[in-house]
Design a protein around this motif. Structure first.
Motif, PDB file in Angstrom:
ATOM      1  N   TRP A 109       0.776  -1.099  -0.031  1.00  0.00           N
ATOM      2  CA  TRP A 109       0.106  -0.062   0.233  1.00  0.00           C
ATOM      3  C   TRP A 109       0.787   1.051  -0.228  1.00  0.00           C
ATOM      4  CZ3 TRP A 109      -4.828  -1.397  -0.897  1.00  0.00           C
ATOM      5  CH2 TRP A 109      -5.275  -2.696  -0.610  1.00  0.00           C
ATOM      6  N   LYS A 110       1.754   1.230   0.717  1.00  0.00           N
ATOM      7  CA  LYS A 110       2.852   2.271   0.856  1.00  0.00           C
ATOM      8  C   LYS A 110       3.641   2.647  -0.350  1.00  0.00           C
ATOM      9  CE  LYS A 110       6.608   4.071   3.821  1.00  0.00           C
ATOM     10  NZ  LYS A 110       7.498   3.508   5.070  1.00  0.00           N
ATOM     11  N   LYS A 111       4.169   1.424  -0.964  1.00  0.00           N
ATOM     12  CA  LYS A 111       4.716   1.507  -2.295  1.00  0.00           C
ATOM     13  C   LYS A 111       3.927   2.017  -3.638  1.00  0.00           C
ATOM     14  CE  LYS A 111       8.112  -2.330  -1.329  1.00  0.00           C
ATOM     15  NZ  LYS A 111       8.545  -3.645  -1.926  1.00  0.00           N
ATOM     16  N   SER A 112       2.629   1.498  -3.395  1.00  0.00           N
ATOM     17  CA  SER A 112       1.858   1.989  -4.439  1.00  0.00           C
ATOM     18  C   SER A 112       1.385   3.616  -4.356  1.00  0.00           C
ATOM     19  CB  SER A 112       0.413   1.362  -4.285  1.00  0.00           C
ATOM     20  OG  SER A 112       0.515  -0.218  -4.769  1.00  0.00           O
ATOM     21  N   ILE A 113       1.026   4.141  -3.234  1.00  0.00           N
ATOM     22  CA  ILE A 113       0.878   5.506  -3.059  1.00  0.00           C
ATOM     23  C   ILE A 113       2.198   6.286  -3.457  1.00  0.00           C
ATOM     24  CG2 ILE A 113       1.210   5.768  -0.740  1.00  0.00           C
ATOM     25  CD1 ILE A 113      -1.520   7.337  -2.983  1.00  0.00           C
ATOM     26  N   ASN A 114       3.441   5.770  -2.808  1.00  0.00           N
ATOM     27  CA  ASN A 114       4.649   6.458  -3.123  1.00  0.00           C
ATOM     28  C   ASN A 114       4.945   6.509  -4.698  1.00  0.00           C
ATOM     29  OD1 ASN A 114       4.603   7.323  -0.552  1.00  0.00           O
ATOM     30  ND2 ASN A 114       5.894   5.680   0.376  1.00  0.00           N
ATOM     31  N   SER A 115       4.588   5.654  -5.353  1.00  0.00           N
ATOM     32  CA  SER A 115       5.143   5.456  -6.778  1.00  0.00           C
ATOM     33  C   SER A 115       4.794   6.596  -7.565  1.00  0.00           C
ATOM     34  CB  SER A 115       4.519   3.986  -7.445  1.00  0.00           C
ATOM     35  OG  SER A 115       2.965   4.157  -7.542  1.00  0.00           O
ATOM     36  N   ILE A 116       3.663   7.628  -7.099  1.00  0.00           N
ATOM     37  CA  ILE A 116       3.205   8.595  -8.227  1.00  0.00           C
ATOM     38  C   ILE A 116       4.253   9.464  -8.590  1.00  0.00           C
ATOM     39  CG2 ILE A 116       1.948  10.627  -7.970  1.00  0.00           C
ATOM     40  CD1 ILE A 116       0.009   9.079  -6.161  1.00  0.00           C
ATOM     41  N   ASP A 117       5.313   9.735  -7.511  1.00  0.00           N
ATOM     42  CA  ASP A 117       6.429  10.817  -8.098  1.00  0.00           C
ATOM     43  C   ASP A 117       7.647  10.415  -7.100  1.00  0.00           C
ATOM     44  OD1 ASP A 117       5.151  11.886  -5.576  1.00  0.00           O
ATOM     45  OD2 ASP A 117       4.263  13.522  -6.958  1.00  0.00           O
ATOM     46  N   ASN A 118       8.501  11.428  -6.752  1.00  0.00           N
ATOM     47  CA  ASN A 118       9.503  11.335  -6.137  1.00  0.00           C
ATOM     48  C   ASN A 118       9.431  11.621  -4.520  1.00  0.00           C
ATOM     49  OD1 ASN A 118      10.942  10.137  -8.001  1.00  0.00           O
ATOM     50  ND2 ASN A 118      11.863  12.094  -8.547  1.00  0.00           N
ATOM     51  N   ILE A 119       8.158  11.956  -3.900  1.00  0.00           N
ATOM     52  CA  ILE A 119       7.664  12.434  -2.904  1.00  0.00           C
ATOM     53  C   ILE A 119       6.970  11.099  -1.929  1.00  0.00           C
ATOM     54  CG2 ILE A 119       6.319  13.920  -1.515  1.00  0.00           C
ATOM     55  CD1 ILE A 119       6.183  15.695  -4.003  1.00  0.00           C
ATOM     56  N   ASP A 120       7.741  11.168  -0.685  1.00  0.00           N
ATOM     57  CA  ASP A 120       6.995  10.079   0.332  1.00  0.00           C
ATOM     58  C   ASP A 120       5.812  10.496   0.595  1.00  0.00           C
ATOM     59  OD1 ASP A 120       9.320   8.357   0.367  1.00  0.00           O
ATOM     60  OD2 ASP A 120      10.224   9.555   1.961  1.00  0.00           O
ATOM     61  N   ARG A 121       4.605   9.961   0.068  1.00  0.00           N
ATOM     62  CA  ARG A 121       3.235  10.363   0.279  1.00  0.00           C
ATOM     63  C   ARG A 121       2.558   9.619   1.304  1.00  0.00           C
ATOM     64  NH1 ARG A 121       1.507  14.183  -2.958  1.00  0.00           N
ATOM     65  NH2 ARG A 121       2.704  14.700  -4.663  1.00  0.00           N
ATOM     66  N   TYR A 122       2.974   8.299   1.553  1.00  0.00           N
ATOM     67  CA  TYR A 122       2.269   7.618   2.603  1.00  0.00           C
ATOM     68  C   TYR A 122       2.704   8.172   3.975  1.00  0.00           C
ATOM     69  CZ  TYR A 122       1.221   3.525   5.526  1.00  0.00           C
ATOM     70  OH  TYR A 122       0.497   2.741   6.705  1.00  0.00           O
ATOM     71  N   TRP A 123       1.789   8.673   4.953  1.00  0.00           N
ATOM     72  CA  TRP A 123       1.988   9.191   6.143  1.00  0.00           C
ATOM     73  C   TRP A 123       2.040   7.993   7.265  1.00  0.00           C
ATOM     74  CZ3 TRP A 123       3.767  13.021   4.148  1.00  0.00           C
ATOM     75  CH2 TRP A 123       4.401  14.043   4.640  1.00  0.00           C
ATOM     76  N   PHE A 124       0.894   7.573   7.396  1.00  0.00           N
ATOM     77  CA  PHE A 124       0.599   6.574   8.665  1.00  0.00           C
ATOM     78  C   PHE A 124      -0.638   5.763   8.327  1.00  0.00           C
ATOM     79  CE2 PHE A 124      -1.301  10.226  10.362  1.00  0.00           C
ATOM     80  CZ  PHE A 124      -2.249   9.921  10.995  1.00  0.00           C
TER      81      PHE A 124
END
Length: 176
Positions: free
Chosen positions: A92-107
């Motif tokens: 889940w974390k990898k998927s949302i973070n795959s959008i761009d070079n930003i860490d998007r998954y928070w918690f």
């Protein structure tokens, strides 16, 4: 003659009742499947728990909540299986973070209940940084998560449903 008609009618009723009982005992009811995959706005109380250190001028609207809820309830006559690539992994974390070079998954957190006696549920909820991201980018990010729901009766009737998380996401009450 009247006695024969009554006897014939009684016999017919008994045969129909026996047929009904036999058919209903052999009938396996389809499972009840509920699937809800949503991206939602944060509530004020939820935003209070979001750490925003390192972000320039963050606001509640810069974050979204992702929820995935799958429940299946069935009779003991049903044999079922739910297949994920790995529900507990960091997919889940990898998927949302795959959008761009930003860490998007928070918690976030996940919960699974799997009772062989007739109920299964999978739930995941997480907060992600959504600033500058479109609905289409979010859907595309979750195309990497397929899952399958299989069930069959003891008599051999089989159903297999394939899903991709990105295809079933609903965006509820928000504009990105």
């Amino acid at each position: 003659m009247k006695h024969n008609q009554t006897l014939l009618f009684s016999s017919l009723v008994i045969v129909i009742m026996m047929l009904f009982i036999t058919v209903s005992c052999n009938y396996s009811e389809e499972p009840i499947i509920s699937l809800e995959v949503q991206v939602l706005e944060l509530k004020d109380e939820e935003y209070k728990h979001v750490g925003t250190f390192g972000l320039d001028n963050p606001s509640k609207n810069d974050f979204r909540k992702f929820t995935f809820n799958l429940e299946m309830v069935h009779s003991d006559e049903i044999i079922r299986k739910v297949q994920f690539p790995s529900f507990w992994s960091d997919i889940w974390k990898k998927s949302i973070n795959s959008i761009d070079n930003i860490d998007r998954y928070w918690f976030g957190n996940a919960h699974t209940q799997d009772n062989e006696s007739g109920q299964v549920s999978y739930s995941i909820e997480f907060i992600f940084y959504s600033y500058g991201v479109s609905e289409e980018e979010i859907k595309t990010a979750f195309h990497s998560i397929p899952f399958k729901i299989l069930w069959e009766t003891k008599e051999g009737f089989r159903v297999e449903n394939d899903y991709i998380v990105g295809d079933v996401i609903e965006f509820v009450g928000l504009q990105l």
